[in-house]
Design a protein around this motif. Structure first.
Motif, mmCIF file in Angstrom:
data_model
loop_
_atom_site.group_PDB
_atom_site.id
_atom_site.type_symbol
_atom_site.label_atom_id
_atom_site.label_comp_id
_atom_site.label_asym_id
_atom_site.label_seq_id
_atom_site.Cartn_x
_atom_site.Cartn_y
_atom_site.Cartn_z
ATOM 1 N N SER A 6 100.362 4.256 -8.964
ATOM 2 C CA SER A 6 100.452 3.205 -9.982
ATOM 3 C C SER A 6 99.226 3.217 -10.893
ATOM 4 O O SER A 6 99.338 2.900 -12.082
ATOM 5 C CB SER A 6 100.636 1.831 -9.338
ATOM 6 N N VAL A 7 98.059 3.616 -10.359
ATOM 7 C CA VAL A 7 96.866 3.727 -11.196
ATOM 8 C C VAL A 7 97.092 4.742 -12.305
ATOM 9 O O VAL A 7 96.725 4.526 -13.460
ATOM 10 C CB VAL A 7 95.628 4.110 -10.351
ATOM 11 N N LEU A 8 97.724 5.866 -11.960
ATOM 12 C CA LEU A 8 97.986 6.907 -12.956
ATOM 13 C C LEU A 8 99.271 6.656 -13.750
ATOM 14 O O LEU A 8 99.546 7.366 -14.709
ATOM 15 C CB LEU A 8 98.065 8.283 -12.286
ATOM 16 N N ALA A 22 99.335 12.862 -16.740
ATOM 17 C CA ALA A 22 98.998 11.439 -16.771
ATOM 18 C C ALA A 22 97.498 11.242 -16.578
ATOM 19 O O ALA A 22 96.870 10.428 -17.269
ATOM 20 C CB ALA A 22 99.776 10.696 -15.688
ATOM 21 N N TYR A 23 96.920 12.012 -15.654
ATOM 22 C CA TYR A 23 95.481 11.937 -15.401
ATOM 23 C C TYR A 23 94.692 12.289 -16.660
ATOM 24 O O TYR A 23 93.785 11.562 -17.067
ATOM 25 C CB TYR A 23 95.116 12.874 -14.247
ATOM 26 N N ARG A 24 95.051 13.392 -17.293
ATOM 27 C CA ARG A 24 94.333 13.828 -18.503
ATOM 28 C C ARG A 24 94.408 12.780 -19.611
ATOM 29 O O ARG A 24 93.428 12.524 -20.298
ATOM 30 C CB ARG A 24 94.902 15.151 -19.012
ATOM 31 N N GLU A 25 95.595 12.201 -19.794
ATOM 32 C CA GLU A 25 95.755 11.190 -20.842
ATOM 33 C C GLU A 25 94.873 9.976 -20.575
ATOM 34 O O GLU A 25 94.257 9.434 -21.492
ATOM 35 C CB GLU A 25 97.226 10.784 -20.957
ATOM 36 N N LEU A 26 94.809 9.552 -19.309
ATOM 37 C CA LEU A 26 93.970 8.399 -18.968
ATOM 38 C C LEU A 26 92.490 8.723 -19.121
ATOM 39 O O LEU A 26 91.706 7.873 -19.554
ATOM 40 C CB LEU A 26 94.278 7.932 -17.546
ATOM 41 N N VAL A 27 92.094 9.956 -18.773
ATOM 42 C CA VAL A 27 90.693 10.359 -18.944
ATOM 43 C C VAL A 27 90.318 10.312 -20.418
ATOM 44 O O VAL A 27 89.254 9.806 -20.782
ATOM 45 C CB VAL A 27 90.443 11.770 -18.350
ATOM 46 N N GLU A 53 89.399 8.565 -8.606
ATOM 47 C CA GLU A 53 89.706 8.382 -7.182
ATOM 48 C C GLU A 53 91.204 8.528 -6.930
ATOM 49 O O GLU A 53 91.618 9.162 -5.951
ATOM 50 C CB GLU A 53 89.213 7.020 -6.705
ATOM 51 N N ALA A 54 92.015 7.954 -7.822
ATOM 52 C CA ALA A 54 93.467 8.047 -7.652
ATOM 53 C C ALA A 54 93.928 9.499 -7.741
ATOM 54 O O ALA A 54 94.711 9.968 -6.910
ATOM 55 C CB ALA A 54 94.165 7.190 -8.716
ATOM 56 N N TYR A 55 93.428 10.218 -8.739
ATOM 57 C CA TYR A 55 93.827 11.614 -8.915
ATOM 58 C C TYR A 55 93.387 12.453 -7.711
ATOM 59 O O TYR A 55 94.162 13.257 -7.188
ATOM 60 C CB TYR A 55 93.234 12.173 -10.207
ATOM 61 N N ASP A 56 92.154 12.247 -7.254
ATOM 62 C CA ASP A 56 91.664 12.993 -6.089
ATOM 63 C C ASP A 56 92.497 12.683 -4.851
ATOM 64 O O ASP A 56 92.810 13.576 -4.065
ATOM 65 C CB ASP A 56 90.193 12.680 -5.826
#
Length: 196
Positions: A6-8, A22-27, A53-56
């Motif tokens: 849900s974080v991502l 999704a991770y890249r867009e949020l970064v 943390e969520a991605y890891d």
């Protein structure tokens, strides 16, 4: 930590590519450099920490590094998220392409654990120092042999490093070229016009 999916903003059934996208867009959206001299800078930094943390957590659980998929700050498995704002800042710097800052931050750290070696290997890789990158990735795997992220980095390096870029950023796909491409171009130029 909240549910990492849900974080991502993705579902647990999302593909690895969808999670990475999704991770890249949020970064890009929450990177601290976007909030310089902004009252929201502290919130953006906290959000970046949560995103990392969520991605890891997701990548580890999918690589078999964690069976629960949860985040536990006290466990030895949290070393790659580190629960450490310093490591999160280094990861953010590497993601943003600020390799010099990442290296400076790592040089100041006294805790030279597996995460430190992985991140230093990532810095060396981005600088093109493949032998140093491989040495650090090997040290990270030796210190934490169950970490899938470290194992993947070392495996790519042992295959010649072709196409590997820590954190999923492929510089050659984004218009960069390798040293081999440059050498090949010079050889072709010399053959065609006897200019060298």
């Amino acid at each position: 930590m909240n549910d990492p999916y849900s974080v991502l903003g993705v579902t647990p059934s999302a593909s690895d590519a969808e999670v990475k996208k999704a991770y890249r867009e949020l970064v890009r959206k929450y990177h601290p450099d976007n909030y310089n001299n902004n009252p929201l800078a502290d919130l953006a930094q906290e959000k970046m920490k949560e995103i990392n943390e969520a991605y890891d957590t997701i990548t580890k659980s999918r690589a078999g590094g964690s069976t629960s998929g949860g985040y536990s700050p006290g466990s030895s498995r949290s070393s790659s998220t580190g629960g450490s704002p310093e490591f999160a800042r280094v990861r953010s710097s590497i993601n943003a392409g600020n390799i010099d800052l990442a290296e400076q931050l790592l040089d100041k750290m006294s805790n030279r654990n597996a995460e430190w070696h992985f991140l230093m290997g990532s810095v060396f890789y981005r600088k093109g120092w493949l032998d140093d990158a491989r040495t650090n990735f090997q040290a990270a795997v030796n210190m934490d042999p169950t970490n899938g992220e470290y194992q993947q980095a070392l495996a790519y390096m042992n295959q010649g490093g072709a196409g590997y870029n820590p954190f999923g950023y492929n510089t050659t796909a984004n218009g960069g070229c390798s040293a081999c491409d440059i050498c090949t171009a010079f050889i072709c130029a010399d053959l065609c016009c006897n200019c060298c």
